[in-house]
Design an enzyme around this catalytic site. Sequence first.
Site, mmCIF file in Angstrom:
data_model
loop_
_atom_site.group_PDB
_atom_site.id
_atom_site.type_symbol
_atom_site.label_atom_id
_atom_site.label_comp_id
_atom_site.label_asym_id
_atom_site.label_seq_id
_atom_site.Cartn_x
_atom_site.Cartn_y
_atom_site.Cartn_z
ATOM 1 N N SER A 89 0.864 -1.186 0.000
ATOM 2 C CA SER A 89 0.000 0.000 0.000
ATOM 3 C C SER A 89 0.898 1.233 0.000
ATOM 4 O O SER A 89 2.065 1.150 0.413
ATOM 5 C CB SER A 89 -0.867 -0.007 1.266
ATOM 6 O OG SER A 89 -1.447 1.255 1.493
ATOM 7 N N LYS A 143 2.395 -2.863 6.221
ATOM 8 C CA LYS A 143 2.578 -2.780 4.762
ATOM 9 C C LYS A 143 4.032 -2.465 4.397
ATOM 10 O O LYS A 143 4.524 -2.841 3.332
ATOM 11 C CB LYS A 143 1.613 -1.742 4.174
ATOM 12 C CG LYS A 143 0.149 -2.174 4.229
ATOM 13 C CD LYS A 143 -0.088 -3.481 3.482
ATOM 14 C CE LYS A 143 -1.544 -3.895 3.454
ATOM 15 N NZ LYS A 143 -1.781 -5.155 2.737
ATOM 16 N N TYR A 157 -1.180 -0.322 10.504
ATOM 17 C CA TYR A 157 -1.360 -0.744 9.110
ATOM 18 C C TYR A 157 -0.121 -0.362 8.297
ATOM 19 O O TYR A 157 0.404 -1.164 7.525
ATOM 20 C CB TYR A 157 -2.614 -0.070 8.553
ATOM 21 C CG TYR A 157 -2.977 -0.439 7.135
ATOM 22 C CD1 TYR A 157 -3.528 -1.678 6.838
ATOM 23 C CD2 TYR A 157 -2.799 0.480 6.095
ATOM 24 C CE1 TYR A 157 -3.888 -2.009 5.537
ATOM 25 C CE2 TYR A 157 -3.163 0.161 4.797
ATOM 26 C CZ TYR A 157 -3.703 -1.085 4.513
ATOM 27 O OH TYR A 157 -4.053 -1.411 3.228
HETATM 28 N N1 LIG Z 1 -8.908 -0.719 -0.596
HETATM 29 C C1 LIG Z 1 -7.837 0.059 -0.570
HETATM 30 O O1 LIG Z 1 -7.917 1.302 -0.675
HETATM 31 C C2 LIG Z 1 -6.459 -0.550 -0.449
HETATM 32 C C3 LIG Z 1 -5.349 0.275 -0.672
HETATM 33 C C4 LIG Z 1 -4.075 -0.280 -0.559
HETATM 34 C C5 LIG Z 1 -3.922 -1.622 -0.262
HETATM 35 N N2 LIG Z 1 -5.022 -2.392 -0.036
HETATM 36 C C6 LIG Z 1 -4.802 -3.804 0.316
HETATM 37 O O2 LIG Z 1 -5.436 -4.620 -0.656
HETATM 38 C C7 LIG Z 1 -5.792 -5.870 -0.064
HETATM 39 C C8 LIG Z 1 -7.257 -6.171 -0.369
HETATM 40 O O3 LIG Z 1 -8.046 -5.197 0.271
HETATM 41 P P1 LIG Z 1 -9.545 -4.842 -0.165
HETATM 42 O O4 LIG Z 1 -9.629 -3.361 -0.212
HETATM 43 O O5 LIG Z 1 -9.953 -5.653 -1.329
HETATM 44 O O6 LIG Z 1 -10.304 -5.292 1.170
HETATM 45 P P2 LIG Z 1 -11.562 -6.282 1.419
HETATM 46 O O7 LIG Z 1 -11.871 -6.103 2.863
HETATM 47 O O8 LIG Z 1 -12.619 -6.056 0.410
HETATM 48 O O9 LIG Z 1 -10.932 -7.721 1.172
HETATM 49 C C9 LIG Z 1 -10.006 -8.295 2.050
HETATM 50 C C10 LIG Z 1 -10.304 -9.779 2.138
HETATM 51 O O10 LIG Z 1 -9.302 -10.361 2.995
HETATM 52 C C11 LIG Z 1 -9.963 -11.334 3.801
HETATM 53 N N3 LIG Z 1 -9.167 -11.568 5.022
HETATM 54 C C12 LIG Z 1 -8.963 -10.745 6.066
HETATM 55 N N4 LIG Z 1 -8.194 -11.325 6.990
HETATM 56 C C13 LIG Z 1 -7.892 -12.570 6.511
HETATM 57 C C14 LIG Z 1 -7.126 -13.658 7.004
HETATM 58 N N5 LIG Z 1 -6.517 -13.602 8.209
HETATM 59 N N6 LIG Z 1 -7.005 -14.760 6.240
HETATM 60 C C15 LIG Z 1 -7.627 -14.823 5.039
HETATM 61 N N7 LIG Z 1 -8.405 -13.840 4.532
HETATM 62 C C16 LIG Z 1 -8.518 -12.723 5.262
HETATM 63 C C17 LIG Z 1 -11.316 -10.726 4.099
HETATM 64 O O11 LIG Z 1 -12.246 -11.718 4.510
HETATM 65 C C18 LIG Z 1 -11.674 -10.091 2.771
HETATM 66 O O12 LIG Z 1 -12.406 -10.975 1.934
HETATM 67 C C19 LIG Z 1 -5.474 -5.746 1.427
HETATM 68 O O13 LIG Z 1 -4.225 -6.348 1.703
HETATM 69 C C20 LIG Z 1 -5.400 -4.238 1.627
HETATM 70 O O14 LIG Z 1 -4.606 -3.890 2.740
HETATM 71 C C21 LIG Z 1 -6.283 -1.904 -0.135
#
Ligand SMILES: NC(=O)c1ccc[n+]([C@@H]2O[C@H](COP(=O)([O-])OP(=O)(O)OC[C@H]3O[C@@H](n4cnc5c(N)ncnc54)[C@H](O)[C@@H]3O)[C@@H](O)[C@H]2O)c1
Length: 245
Positions: A139, A155, A151
């Site tokens: 991220s 990351k 967080y």
């Molecule tokens: N959405 C954003 O703005 C953003 C920005 C930068 C990075 N990210 C990263 O992208 C990735 C996906 O995020 P997203 O926005 O799609 O979120 P989301 O919440 O839609 O999806 C995350 C998924 O991870 C699963 N999860 C959580 N803990 C878990 C565990 N211990 N074991 C297995 N599964 C688990 C959840 O059930 C969920 O389905 C994450 O790593 C997040 O940190 C997101």
Amino acid sequence: MGRVQGKVVIVTGGASGIGKQDALLLAAEGARVVVTDLNEDGGRSVAKEIGDTAIFIRHDISSEDNWKAVMAATHERFGRLDGLVNNAGVLVMGSIEDATLEQWQKIHRVNADGYFLGCKYGVAALKSSGGGSIVNMSSVAAEGLPFAVSYSGSKGSVAALTHSVAVHCKSCGYRIRCNSIHPDGVLTPMTLPLLGNPDPAAVSYDADPTSRFCDPKDVANLVLFLISDESRFISGAQLRITNAH
Ligand SMILES: NC(=O)c1ccc[n+]([C@@H]2O[C@H](COP(=O)([O-])OP(=O)(O)OC[C@H]3O[C@@H](n4cnc5c(N)ncnc54)[C@H](O)[C@@H]3O)[C@@H](O)[C@H]2O)c1
């Protein structure tokens, strides 16, 4: 022929948001996909939408035993592994003054330990397939967001882990690549509640060219490229997905 035709790819956190789009796009381009998540209903539904070329496995990425089981089930069903998308993650807000040690450790258990285990078991499985690609979801928070210290730390760990794995695999001649993706804002169930649950179409780049928020598909496009052989000479890279932020 799809861009990842016949490749076997594990996508963690594939039930929702970015991981769901990764799984659907990789499958549309010919991959056989192992969707894993804690969310069983969501994960099963994504695997069902893909069809016979996908399976769902319930998976807590912070559990070493779960990683062993995922690798064994993948091998049993598909006989090999070509790609791993370490995508599952959790977000907790809080500055250095608000965060507790408990919060810091809880988020690192998933976002840092979970990715360490993924890379460890991923490298072993990819080695026996003759090589492959690992994509780790970091991220822009890896640079240090003041309002999300735990967080950000987790990351940052993903970014350093990625480079370490990439250089190790290169020096061993494994043909295993490892890259990290660093999005800014992506409109998913992780971020929409923080924005007050707006209509994604109203706040995304399509509606506002100055938006910090892209769609999950914008991240999935980069994941697809990194899993495909089109990126065969890209390893150890930290790739930002931002609107000139
Ligand atoms: N959405 C954003 O703005 C953003 C920005 C930068 C990075 N990210 C990263 O992208 C990735 C996906 O995020 P997203 O926005 O799609 O979120 P989301 O919440 O839609 O999806 C995350 C998924 O991870 C699963 N999860 C959580 N803990 C878990 C565990 N211990 N074991 C297995 N599964 C688990 C959840 O059930 C969920 O389905 C994450 O790593 C997040 O940190 C997101």
